[in-house]
Design a protein around this motif. Structure first.
Motif: not given
Length: 339
Positions: A192, A195-196, A201, A204-205
């Motif tokens: 990824s 993730l900020d 994000r 990734h989700t």
């Protein structure tokens, strides 16, 4: 002023008005598509524009509309391919619509934060603000700022407080994972981005959701920093690579470094391990092997974003959000796993 010097001047809106025998406000209304103009008047003005080779300047239009004809854009990660491409696309769309763009690069430096960017752009009298590739921390700060103008955020999830436009990041990640599963892969690792970052994000989700829906093992994603160096280190050294047959990287640059690192490790792509990226860099088709990736239509993203902003500037009520579907581009970096 002599006639010779006057001949070299670009005609103004007032020159067009005099040539057509109307007021400059009538010319402005014709240029801006005002409906309450007689057809004969509109034709006379357009004929005068053609005959004088008049090009509307942003200053003239600003005076006529009482707008700055300027969009303020704040960019997180301006050196990365996605944010940079989105900015360039928005600039092209703005130019085609008679607007200019003032850009401000956001960073962790307190002197280059969102609050400073908003203040800087608002001091230029911009008609609207656009935020590209925001991190969650950037959005939190943005919500606290008094903007007084329409705000558009380039992010995948709709927002109750501002307009949003994006390429559907989840759909792109779903397409990448589905492609690998269809080839027969069951052990799929994800690299990824930070993730900020909201786009990282979302990708990734979607990867996690896909594996869960199929009952496949969900390993801890390895977090990179968007750079090819991060991908290289993972490909060469990460123990998790030994347990998978495919990797979905959150951008093409990390995929490029990954392929290099895997080669140093003694693994072949795609014979030993398949790799999928995201973005479709202009050079992705020249990677060795050419990279399977998810293409984002940045030109359409810029056009659609500007369309929403201009509509809101004009006092209209456009949709609060819009989404563009990405496209999976299958090349030679993916293949069925070894039997």
């Amino acid at each position: 002023m002599s006639d010779q010097n006057r001949a070299w001047q670009r005609p103004s809106i007032y020159d067009v008005a005099a040539h057509a025998g109307v007021s400059h406000m009538t010319v402005s209304r014709v240029l801006n598509g005002h409906p309450n103009i007689r057809d004969s008047t509109r034709e006379r003005v357009m004929q005068a524009i053609d005959e004088m080779n008049y090009t509307r300047s942003s200053i003239a239009r600003a005076l006529a509309t009482r707008k700055a004809m300027r969009i303020g854009v704040m960019v997180d990660g301006p050196v990365e391919y996605g944010p940079n491409s989105t900015l360039r696309a928005l600039e092209r769309a703005a130019r085609d619509s008679g607007y200019s763009v003032s850009a401000f690069s956001i960073s962790d430096d307190p002197d280059l934060g969102v609050d400073v960017g908003v203040a800087d752009l608002m001091s230029q009298g911009v008609d609207a603000l656009c935020v590209i590739a925001p991190r969650s921390s950037s959005l939190d700060t943005l919500r606290e700022q008094p903007t007084r103008v329409p705000v558009l955020v380039v992010k995948a999830d709709p927002d109750p407080e501002m307009m949003t436009v994006a390429v559907d990041q989840r759909a792109g990640a779903h397409a990448a994972v589905a492609h690998l599963v269809d080839l027969g892969h069951r052990e799929i690792l994800h690299i990824s981005g930070p993730l900020d970052w909201l786009d990282a994000r979302a990708r990734h989700t979607a990867w996690e959701e896909d594996l869960a829906d199929r009952g496949l093992t969900i390993r801890d994603a390895l977090v990179g920093d968007w750079t090819s160096d991060a991908g290289f280190a993972i490909g060469r050294d990460a123990p998790a690579i030994d347990d998978v047959t495919a990797v979905f990287a959150s951008n093409d640059q990390m995929a490029l470094g990954l392929i290099h690192g895997l080669t140093k490790r003694g693994l072949r792509v795609p014979e030993d391990i398949s790799v999928v990226g995201f973005d479709d860099l202009p050079d992705a088709r020249h990677f060795l092997p050419p990279l399977t990736t998810v293409r984002q239509d940045f030109a359409e993203l810029g056009r659609l974003g500007l369309e929403l902003l201009v509509s809101r500037i004009a006092g209209e009520e456009p949709a609060d959000s819009a989404m563009i579907l990405p496209e999976l581009i299958v090349r030679e970096s993916t293949a069925p796993p070894r039997a």
